[in-house]
Motif scaffolding. Structure first.
Motif, PDB file in Angstrom:
ATOM      1  N   MET A   1       0.846  -1.184   0.000  1.00 29.55           N
ATOM      2  CA  MET A   1       0.000   0.000   0.000  1.00 29.55           C
ATOM      3  C   MET A   1       0.886   1.240   0.000  1.00 29.55           C
ATOM      4  SD  MET A   1      -2.841  -1.625   0.084  1.00 29.55           S
ATOM      5  CE  MET A   1      -4.065  -0.337   0.333  1.00 29.55           C
ATOM      6  N   ILE A   2       0.741   2.076  -1.037  1.00 25.51           N
ATOM      7  CA  ILE A   2       1.570   3.270  -1.214  1.00 25.51           C
ATOM      8  C   ILE A   2       0.722   4.479  -0.850  1.00 25.51           C
ATOM      9  CG2 ILE A   2       2.929   4.606  -2.855  1.00 25.51           C
ATOM     10  CD1 ILE A   2       3.154   1.989  -4.521  1.00 25.51           C
ATOM     11  N   GLY A   3       0.986   5.053   0.328  1.00 30.94           N
ATOM     12  CA  GLY A   3       0.158   6.133   0.848  1.00 30.94           C
ATOM     13  C   GLY A   3       0.552   7.493   0.302  1.00 30.94           C
ATOM     14  N   CYS A   4      -0.449   8.245  -0.160  1.00 33.24           N
ATOM     15  CA  CYS A   4      -0.205   9.558  -0.771  1.00 33.24           C
ATOM     16  C   CYS A   4      -1.257  10.571  -0.348  1.00 33.24           C
ATOM     17  CB  CYS A   4      -0.230   9.454  -2.301  1.00 33.24           C
ATOM     18  SG  CYS A   4       1.048   8.400  -3.014  1.00 33.24           S
ATOM     19  N   LEU A   5      -0.877  11.824  -0.466  1.00 27.66           N
ATOM     20  CA  LEU A   5      -1.774  12.966  -0.336  1.00 27.66           C
ATOM     21  C   LEU A   5      -1.865  13.618  -1.707  1.00 27.66           C
ATOM     22  CD1 LEU A   5      -3.137  14.564   2.125  1.00 27.66           C
ATOM     23  CD2 LEU A   5      -1.250  16.173   1.824  1.00 27.66           C
ATOM     24  N   VAL A   6      -3.069  14.068  -2.095  1.00 24.21           N
ATOM     25  CA  VAL A   6      -3.219  14.666  -3.416  1.00 24.21           C
ATOM     26  C   VAL A   6      -4.117  15.893  -3.320  1.00 24.21           C
ATOM     27  CG1 VAL A   6      -5.134  13.104  -4.010  1.00 24.21           C
ATOM     28  CG2 VAL A   6      -3.853  14.245  -5.833  1.00 24.21           C
ATOM     29  N   GLU A   7      -3.744  16.938  -4.048  1.00 24.10           N
ATOM     30  CA  GLU A   7      -4.524  18.171  -4.038  1.00 24.10           C
ATOM     31  C   GLU A   7      -5.678  18.066  -5.031  1.00 24.10           C
ATOM     32  OE1 GLU A   7      -1.951  21.419  -4.868  1.00 24.10           O
ATOM     33  OE2 GLU A   7      -0.588  21.002  -3.190  1.00 24.10           O
TER      34      GLU A   7
END
Length: 311
Positions: free
Chosen positions: A251-257
């Motif tokens: 699982m590759i955790g990211c934040l995105v605008e």
């Protein structure tokens, strides 16, 4: 939010800590492997079907490790994989072919747990869960690759369980990990969370999906948010990752605008999706949301992505 913010919150992230030295350069050293397996200090995970055998100890603690002789009392020892070594000695995982509907009948203190139970239960030390993810993922790979994808011939395990070869055509098969992006879309002081029908009642989580061939992490994040919720997105920030052995994902955790805000839910993927304020998310994390809404438990990376954003 930065990766360091995420790291501060993720001490309870399930399956993420593995203290073993995998010693990949010794996997094809037959003499070393024979000595390791014969060592009095050798220990193994005992996997029966899709579950792992757990021994319940004193003061609410549980143990995952067994000697080979003890594991053999449960059933025939099948596929074995060398996991690595630590200060306690060599570690392995073995598939136990046990008979009957209840292979542990009459064995006081032993239970069969699925991996989610082990991680959520808390009685097994978090430092042991990375080795469990490694072992269970490898045994699942062996179970699904007994026959060659090129010619259909029966394959054979080699390199201490880290490769399978096909004697018929010579093809070599290696274990794989399936990358999954899991992301939190943010619009100012709001974040986007969704729920699938299989989720516990009231639980909302980050959106997620498999990374496709020839696709970057950033493109996968934007594509999945667009497909599932109809939201266009811009800049992506990587936060951290989690091994997820169901059967073998990362699982590759990211934040995105977010670049748009109008939601269009893909009903084939999600039951619902909505924007939540930061205060509302804090209430969900604390178990005090007025509508009883919640976030995933601390063993899941989604919990820590949301927690790091909520502050």
């Amino acid at each position: 939010m930065t990766p360091s913010d995420f790291a501060k919150s993720s001490a309870t992230l399930g399956f993420a800590y593995n203290a073993l030295d995998r010693l990949a350069n010794r996997r094809d050293d037959d003499a070393f492997q024979a000595e390791a397996a014969a060592s009095p200090a050798a220990r193994t995970l005992a996997v029966v079907g899709e579950a792992v055998v757990v021994r319940h100890g004193a003061e609410g603690r549980s143990e995952l490790w067994f000697g080979f002789d003890e594991a053999a009392t449960i059933g025939y020892l099948g596929q074995r994989v060398f996991l690595g070594v630590d200060a306690r000695g060599p570690a392995f995982a073995v598939q136990v072919e046990a008979e009957g509907e209840d292979p542990l009948a009459g064995r006081d203190g032993l239970s069969l747990f699925n991996l989610r139970q082990v991680a959520a239960d808390g009685s097994v030390a978090a430092t042991e869960l990375g080795a469990l993810a490694e072992g269970k993922s490898m045994l699942s790979w062996h179970a699904g690759h007994r026959f060659c994808g090129r010619c259909g011939g029966r394959t054979a395990s080699t390199v201490s369980g880290w490769k399978r070869i096909c004697p018929a055509c010579g093809a070599q098969h290696f274990p794989r990990t399936d990358p999954v992006v899991i992301m939190l879309a943010v619009d100012g002081d709001r974040c986007l969370l969704g729920r699938q029908p299989r989720f516990p009642a009231g639980m909302y989580s980050c959106l997620a999906g498999f990374l496709e061939p020839g696709e970057t992490i950033e493109d996968a994040v934007r594509r999945e948010i667009g497909e599932e919720a109809g939201i266009a997105c811009g800049a992506v920030t990587y936060l951290g990752c989690q091994p997820w052995p169901f059967p073998s994902s990362l699982m590759i955790g990211c934040l995105v605008e977010a670049a748009s805000t109008e939601i269009a839910v893909d009903q084939d993927e999600l039951e619902d999706a909505r924007w939540f304020s930061r205060d509302e998310v804090r209430a969900m994390l604390d178990g005090r949301h007025p509508d009883g809404l919640t976030c995933p438990m601390p063993m899941a990376i989604a919990h820590h992505i949301v927690l790091a954003w909520a502050g």
